[in-house]
Design a protein around this motif. Sequence first.
Motif, short mmCIF file in Angstrom:
data_model
loop_
_atom_site.label_atom_id
_atom_site.label_comp_id
_atom_site.label_asym_id
_atom_site.label_seq_id
_atom_site.Cartn_x
_atom_site.Cartn_y
_atom_site.Cartn_z
N ASN A 56 0.84 -1.17 -0.17
CA ASN A 56 0.09 -0.19 -0.03
C ASN A 56 1.05 1.26 0.01
OD1 ASN A 56 -2.54 -1.23 -0.17
ND2 ASN A 56 -2.71 -1.43 2.17
N ALA A 57 1.75 1.15 0.78
CA ALA A 57 2.86 2.44 0.69
C ALA A 57 3.38 2.68 -0.42
CB ALA A 57 3.83 2.02 1.74
N GLU A 58 3.95 1.47 -1.14
CA GLU A 58 4.44 1.63 -2.56
C GLU A 58 3.56 2.00 -3.57
OE1 GLU A 58 5.86 -2.21 -3.34
OE2 GLU A 58 7.40 -2.25 -1.83
N ARG A 59 2.23 1.92 -3.24
CA ARG A 59 1.21 2.46 -4.35
C ARG A 59 0.96 3.77 -4.39
NH1 ARG A 59 -1.56 5.17 -6.55
NH2 ARG A 59 -3.70 4.53 -7.28
N PHE A 60 1.31 4.45 -3.07
CA PHE A 60 0.93 6.12 -3.13
C PHE A 60 2.04 6.62 -2.81
CE2 PHE A 60 -3.06 4.03 -1.55
CZ PHE A 60 -3.95 4.76 -2.34
N GLY A 61 3.39 5.91 -2.88
CA GLY A 61 4.71 6.65 -2.91
C GLY A 61 4.95 7.06 -1.74
N LEU A 62 4.75 6.65 -0.63
CA LEU A 62 5.13 7.12 0.56
C LEU A 62 6.23 6.40 1.03
CD1 LEU A 62 1.26 7.10 2.02
CD2 LEU A 62 2.62 9.29 1.50
N ALA A 63 6.96 7.22 1.87
CA ALA A 63 8.23 6.84 2.73
C ALA A 63 7.38 6.01 4.04
CB ALA A 63 9.00 7.77 3.24
N PHE A 64 7.98 4.73 4.29
CA PHE A 64 7.20 4.04 4.99
C PHE A 64 8.29 3.02 6.02
CE2 PHE A 64 4.79 -0.08 5.93
CZ PHE A 64 3.40 0.63 6.31
N ALA A 65 7.93 3.10 7.37
CA ALA A 65 8.62 2.42 8.39
C ALA A 65 7.69 1.41 9.15
CB ALA A 65 9.53 3.14 9.21
N LEU A 66 8.49 0.44 9.56
CA LEU A 66 7.76 -0.58 10.35
C LEU A 66 8.47 -0.80 11.49
CD1 LEU A 66 6.67 -2.83 7.63
CD2 LEU A 66 5.13 -1.66 8.87
N PRO A 67 8.72 -0.04 12.57
CA PRO A 67 9.65 -0.10 13.84
C PRO A 67 9.57 -1.38 14.49
CG PRO A 67 8.55 2.11 13.62
CD PRO A 67 7.89 1.18 12.75
N LEU A 68 8.28 -2.03 14.59
CA LEU A 68 8.32 -3.28 15.32
C LEU A 68 8.88 -4.47 14.49
CD1 LEU A 68 4.85 -2.66 17.03
CD2 LEU A 68 6.95 -1.92 17.72
N VAL A 69 9.21 -4.24 13.31
CA VAL A 69 9.93 -5.44 12.64
C VAL A 69 11.34 -5.33 12.71
CG1 VAL A 69 9.92 -6.44 10.38
CG2 VAL A 69 7.84 -5.51 11.08
N ASP A 70 11.79 -4.05 13.08
CA ASP A 70 13.23 -4.03 13.62
C ASP A 70 13.84 -5.20 14.23
OD1 ASP A 70 15.56 -1.79 13.80
OD2 ASP A 70 15.30 -3.08 15.60
N PRO A 71 15.09 -5.72 13.89
CA PRO A 71 15.65 -6.92 14.29
C PRO A 71 15.59 -6.99 15.90
CG PRO A 71 16.69 -6.48 12.50
CD PRO A 71 15.70 -5.24 12.56
N GLU A 72 16.13 -5.77 16.22
CA GLU A 72 16.29 -5.79 17.66
C GLU A 72 14.95 -5.80 18.53
OE1 GLU A 72 19.70 -3.53 20.57
OE2 GLU A 72 18.05 -2.26 19.77
N VAL A 73 14.06 -5.25 18.17
CA VAL A 73 12.48 -5.27 18.71
C VAL A 73 12.16 -6.48 18.50
CG1 VAL A 73 10.34 -4.16 18.59
CG2 VAL A 73 12.26 -2.55 18.22
#
Length: 783
Positions: free
Chosen positions: A365-382
């Motif tokens: 969905n983020a790629e569709r609308f050209g938005l910078a996107f982050a998933l902090p809870l997928v961070d390896p340490e988290v």
Amino acid sequence: MSETAGSIALSSAGDAAPELPAGLRLERREDGTIVAARTGAAAPQLYLAVLDDAVVWGTELGGLVRRLAAQGHPIAPHHGVVLAYLRGDDVASAPSTFFDGVLRLRAGDEMRIAADGSVDRLRPEPATPASSVPLARAVQGAVERSLSDAPAGAPTVVLGEDLASAALLAAVDGARPARTTDEATPGEAAPQDDDSVRAVRVRAGSTRAQDSSAETGGASRAAVAAESVGAALRTVGPTTDRFKKDLGDLVRTQAEPFGGLGVYAHYCALREVAHETGTAALVLDASGPRGAGLIGSSSAPEVVAAPASALGAVRERIAARGRTALTADALLARAFLEDTAAAGHLASEPASARDTAAVVAAQRNAERFGLAFALPLVDPEVASVLAQSTGADGDVLAPLAPLAAPRAVATEPERIAPIDQHEWLSRLKGTLHQVFRSEQFARRPWSDQRAVLEAFEAHVAGRTTGGDEVFWRLLNLELWMRECVDDPTREASDETDDAWEGQDDHGRFDEPEPKPPLAANPGKKLDLEVRDPRSAAPVIARRYPLQTGKFAADSDMDAEVTRYVSGFFDALDAELAADGPDAEDHRAATVGKPWNLTISEKIIAIMQGRSYFVWDVQPTWWAQNLSRYVARTPAGIGLGDPVTMQLAIQEAGLPRVIAASAAGAAGKVLRRKGWFYHVVGGNVRAIDGPTEYSVYPANVSAKLPPKDPDLVARHLNDVVRAAVPQAWRESFTGTVVMDANDIGRNTLGKAAPHSGTHYELQFADNPLGQGREQTPMAVVFER
């Protein structure tokens, strides 16, 4: 992130490794083996197709498939993944995608491709030891790393009703530039007046009493979480009308069938962000842990409010006893189940170590609308800390509660998902019904169309439990087939404006391709030789189809017929007066020649109120079972459908239909056709079911034959004579009410001199068409 794509030859040596985003690796080893690796769930997606001489790869699945299709490679579904999906599996980490032959590089995978094209997958043990960092610090660090590369503009958090979304919002607030990390305590941030942090939530209107926002005065957990940190909150309210308009783009955006309406809720949220910020904001999403984020929490089982009394509880238990539990396997073709092995993710693989459908859908969905996107809870340490913190009950989100604002933790989540999947199923039952009845759906190897239709009708009537997810997945799978497999070269639209306020109701507002008034329909002829055995010599029938608008039960029959017939003769007179290149042909075929008006029985029945939306007809046991023995034809469903059989029972009476069914069965044994219709009565033959190629409302309706068609024809004779100029009035011979399709004709009523057979011969090639021509009348001259 823009797509990265390319290809690498299977047998070449010395070619340079492509530049890939962080977390991905694709290279050739000295022994010629191609190695592809993806470090973890936080890394971008990578898809590969091993061809005869090369490996084609890309970070966007849709883009890769479109390139394969453009190069002439066949695009087909992977049956094992389809089966796993229909059974409810989260197939986002399956080794194969929904596209047969297109592989997915899963989180932590290392794939080795030999020169002969053989593929070997390895799942190395993680090299990073378990983290000893406190969860609050790990989440705060992941958020700050995400913000460090953020574009100008306020970060935006997409909110679900889950604790993970509230915790992420508090962490973003704690990382505001105006405050240091030491000063900020996640979950206890004081409200501020600026809008340096934005939040967006999704809440479609619901009529379900279980929606707890009413119980809390409208203060949902998402709203309380935003208020606690002073974030500017925007609420998006999707509608079913807009959903139908968005479906094609949503399906192409996702590139694979998605699980539920949480994906559409997320799509609407990101479209709103793009609309307001022009893609200048960084979007942070809590997706990752199971049940976290807008998509994850939307996919969780609905919480049903407890009955208000002991009597209510008893009623619920009694009602549940009478319902059948639906499973996907009961709706699938037996041969498909016997020949296919489900190919989902490994059951032993924990969600923290793999991709989840929510993460993949959010990224797309983020790629569709050209938005910078982050998933902090997928961070390896988290992810590592969360895996260690998960309780014995498997609750991944509980450790995140202390990070959220205390008021948000104390607020009960809304009991209904942002989009109430059950309520939308009821609102959109006509759309689902139309898809499940379609010829495309019937041709899919996994579909038992009759079982699906019967189960869907039972589910809508409240006689089953657990079917919402099954039917949504069947719908998504079918739409994916149409958008991405049947037509794989199409791309998602660039249109992001959400100001559309119209309706998209089964083609009700679609317009046909314009047709000149004196032209034949595409693929048809104006002239046809009629050889009537009762006539001394053959005649030539010149058939002029009249293109019209759509009709409804409240249409004025006299006014509509007058409008289109008089309009035709205005056009004919103008053509003859202009003396153009075709004028002589039209003059020879029409002037002084007898003519009749032939009108489709469909529009007569519609204007008489004898057409019914399929979801408004409740088939009886007799209709369900008798319809099984009626053959369907390419021209239409006929009585081979419980809905149309029910109308036949209403029209002719159950005893007569049973007798006709017995006669039909005897006729089959003796190889004699037509005995059923001979016994039941000829007009029952004109009962029609919905056909997807027909014009609204015929595409979603079943209809009885018109009432008193002979009387209608006599009445229309007077209407026509009053509508046409004197020169044409004198050669008018009468009106015919005709049931015609590509395999047969039947004169239902007439007030005209020739036999019914004669007028059927005029229409031997069905000049009005079988599809969306929208030409239900014809002016027919004979010479």
